[in-house]
Motif scaffolding. Structure first.
Motif, PDB file in Angstrom:
ATOM      1  N   ARG A   1      -6.695  17.639  16.499  1.00 25.98           N
ATOM      2  CA  ARG A   1      -6.836  19.101  16.304  1.00 25.98           C
ATOM      3  C   ARG A   1      -8.256  19.320  16.072  1.00 25.98           C
ATOM      4  N   LEU A   2      -8.819  18.754  15.109  1.00 22.44           N
ATOM      5  CA  LEU A   2     -10.261  18.673  14.537  1.00 22.44           C
ATOM      6  C   LEU A   2     -11.274  18.366  15.705  1.00 22.44           C
ATOM      7  N   VAL A   3     -10.833  17.262  16.214  1.00 23.75           N
ATOM      8  CA  VAL A   3     -11.778  16.930  17.570  1.00 23.75           C
ATOM      9  C   VAL A   3     -11.905  18.010  18.554  1.00 23.75           C
ATOM     10  N   ASN A   4     -10.812  18.570  18.820  1.00 26.93           N
ATOM     11  CA  ASN A   4     -10.656  19.902  19.683  1.00 26.93           C
ATOM     12  C   ASN A   4     -11.069  20.910  19.483  1.00 26.93           C
ATOM     13  N   ALA A   5     -11.151  21.146  18.077  1.00 36.15           N
ATOM     14  CA  ALA A   5     -11.607  22.407  17.497  1.00 36.15           C
ATOM     15  C   ALA A   5     -12.818  22.840  17.777  1.00 36.15           C
TER      16      ALA A   5
ATOM     17  N   MET B   1       0.845  -1.224   0.080  1.00 35.87           N
ATOM     18  CA  MET B   1       0.082  -0.052  -0.041  1.00 35.87           C
ATOM     19  C   MET B   1       0.827   1.056  -0.090  1.00 35.87           C
ATOM     20  N   SER B   2       0.432   2.280  -0.795  1.00 35.71           N
ATOM     21  CA  SER B   2       1.071   3.458  -0.758  1.00 35.71           C
ATOM     22  C   SER B   2       0.728   4.192   0.440  1.00 35.71           C
ATOM     23  N   LYS B   3       1.692   5.137   1.074  1.00 35.65           N
ATOM     24  CA  LYS B   3       1.507   5.952   2.083  1.00 35.65           C
ATOM     25  C   LYS B   3       0.734   7.066   1.637  1.00 35.65           C
ATOM     26  N   GLY B   4      -0.194   7.103   2.918  1.00 35.45           N
ATOM     27  CA  GLY B   4      -1.087   8.506   2.655  1.00 35.45           C
ATOM     28  C   GLY B   4      -0.287   9.861   3.034  1.00 35.45           C
ATOM     29  N   ILE B   5      -1.016  10.914   2.338  1.00 37.94           N
ATOM     30  CA  ILE B   5      -0.470  12.166   2.416  1.00 37.94           C
ATOM     31  C   ILE B   5      -1.593  12.930   3.234  1.00 37.94           C
ATOM     32  N   CYS B   6      -1.358  13.368   4.528  1.00 35.11           N
ATOM     33  CA  CYS B   6      -2.415  14.363   4.850  1.00 35.11           C
ATOM     34  C   CYS B   6      -2.911  15.539   4.158  1.00 35.11           C
ATOM     35  N   ILE B   7      -4.240  15.560   4.058  1.00 37.33           N
ATOM     36  CA  ILE B   7      -4.724  16.643   3.020  1.00 37.33           C
ATOM     37  C   ILE B   7      -4.720  17.900   3.963  1.00 37.33           C
ATOM     38  N   LEU B   8      -4.548  18.128   4.957  1.00 38.77           N
ATOM     39  CA  LEU B   8      -4.345  19.095   5.856  1.00 38.77           C
ATOM     40  C   LEU B   8      -2.916  19.783   6.052  1.00 38.77           C
ATOM     41  N   CYS B   9      -1.993  18.775   6.463  1.00 35.55           N
ATOM     42  CA  CYS B   9      -0.629  19.393   6.715  1.00 35.55           C
ATOM     43  C   CYS B   9       0.274  18.797   5.681  1.00 35.55           C
ATOM     44  N   ARG B  10      -0.262  18.181   4.897  1.00 35.04           N
ATOM     45  CA  ARG B  10       0.551  17.323   3.564  1.00 35.04           C
ATOM     46  C   ARG B  10       1.822  16.623   4.078  1.00 35.04           C
ATOM     47  N   LYS B  11       1.758  16.084   5.258  1.00 40.94           N
ATOM     48  CA  LYS B  11       2.936  15.206   5.629  1.00 40.94           C
ATOM     49  C   LYS B  11       2.454  13.660   5.420  1.00 40.94           C
ATOM     50  N   SER B  12       3.452  12.989   5.056  1.00 44.11           N
ATOM     51  CA  SER B  12       3.131  11.619   4.940  1.00 44.11           C
ATOM     52  C   SER B  12       2.541  11.046   6.339  1.00 44.11           C
ATOM     53  N   ILE B  13       1.620  10.008   6.539  1.00 43.83           N
ATOM     54  CA  ILE B  13       1.231   9.691   7.807  1.00 43.83           C
ATOM     55  C   ILE B  13       1.269   8.216   7.859  1.00 43.83           C
TER      56      ILE B  13
ATOM     57  N   ILE C   1     -10.951   9.374   4.623  1.00 40.92           N
ATOM     58  CA  ILE C   1     -12.505   9.971   4.261  1.00 40.92           C
ATOM     59  C   ILE C   1     -12.296   9.969   2.808  1.00 40.92           C
ATOM     60  N   ASN C   2     -13.163   9.157   2.101  1.00 48.04           N
ATOM     61  CA  ASN C   2     -13.290   9.176   0.793  1.00 48.04           C
ATOM     62  C   ASN C   2     -12.005   9.047  -0.054  1.00 48.04           C
ATOM     63  N   GLY C   3     -10.975   8.299   0.499  1.00 54.18           N
ATOM     64  CA  GLY C   3      -9.816   7.813   0.152  1.00 54.18           C
ATOM     65  C   GLY C   3      -8.737   9.012   0.370  1.00 54.18           C
ATOM     66  N   LYS C   4      -9.219  10.087   1.296  1.00 50.71           N
ATOM     67  CA  LYS C   4      -8.339  11.228   1.309  1.00 50.71           C
ATOM     68  C   LYS C   4      -7.844  10.815   2.990  1.00 50.71           C
ATOM     69  N   TYR C   5      -6.575  11.021   3.205  1.00 51.31           N
ATOM     70  CA  TYR C   5      -6.106  10.842   4.623  1.00 51.31           C
ATOM     71  C   TYR C   5      -5.917  12.109   5.318  1.00 51.31           C
ATOM     72  N   ILE C   6      -6.337  11.856   6.472  1.00 49.38           N
ATOM     73  CA  ILE C   6      -6.006  12.833   7.697  1.00 49.38           C
ATOM     74  C   ILE C   6      -5.285  12.522   8.655  1.00 49.38           C
ATOM     75  N   CYS C   7      -4.119  12.938   9.041  1.00 44.66           N
ATOM     76  CA  CYS C   7      -3.125  12.484  10.121  1.00 44.66           C
ATOM     77  C   CYS C   7      -3.736  12.358  11.514  1.00 44.66           C
ATOM     78  N   LYS C   8      -3.125  11.758  12.313  1.00 44.68           N
ATOM     79  CA  LYS C   8      -3.917  11.757  13.687  1.00 44.68           C
ATOM     80  C   LYS C   8      -3.721  13.090  14.294  1.00 44.68           C
ATOM     81  N   ALA C   9      -2.430  13.853  14.223  1.00 43.10           N
ATOM     82  CA  ALA C   9      -2.085  15.169  14.680  1.00 43.10           C
ATOM     83  C   ALA C   9      -3.454  16.118  14.389  1.00 43.10           C
ATOM     84  N   CYS C  10      -3.660  16.097  12.993  1.00 39.35           N
ATOM     85  CA  CYS C  10      -4.898  16.916  12.444  1.00 39.35           C
ATOM     86  C   CYS C  10      -6.072  16.323  13.045  1.00 39.35           C
TER      87      CYS C  10
END
Ligand SMILES: [Zn+2]
Length: 70
Positions: A31-35, A1-13, A19-28
């Motif tokens: 942040r979202l959960v607490n936002a 499997m290829s590594k995902g890139i976070c769509i928010l911070c653009r780091k590999s995760i 979500i729909n094939g888009k990655y969001i890293c744990k850190a983001c």
């Protein structure tokens, strides 16, 4: 499997959500959960999701959606 890139911070995760094939890293995700919904981050997140989902839908008009998984 290829590594995902976070769509928010653009780091590999290594850990996060997809979500729909888009990655969001744990850190983001954290942040979202607490936002608060009125914060800039939440607005930024919404714009990113919207943009990516729209792109995804446009592409899927031409290509099979399965090709964008993983
Ligand atoms: Zn991130």
């Amino acid at each position: 499997m290829s590594k995902g890139i976070c769509i928010l911070c653009r780091k590999s995760i290594n850990d996060g959500i997809i979500i729909n094939g888009k990655y969001i890293c744990k850190a983001c995700e954290d942040r979202l959960v607490n936002a608060n919904v009125e914060t800039d981050f939440y607005e930024y997140y919404k714009e990113c999701i919207k943009k990516h989902l729209v792109e995804h839908m446009v592409k899927s008009n031409y290509l099979n959606m399965e090709q964008y998984r993983g």
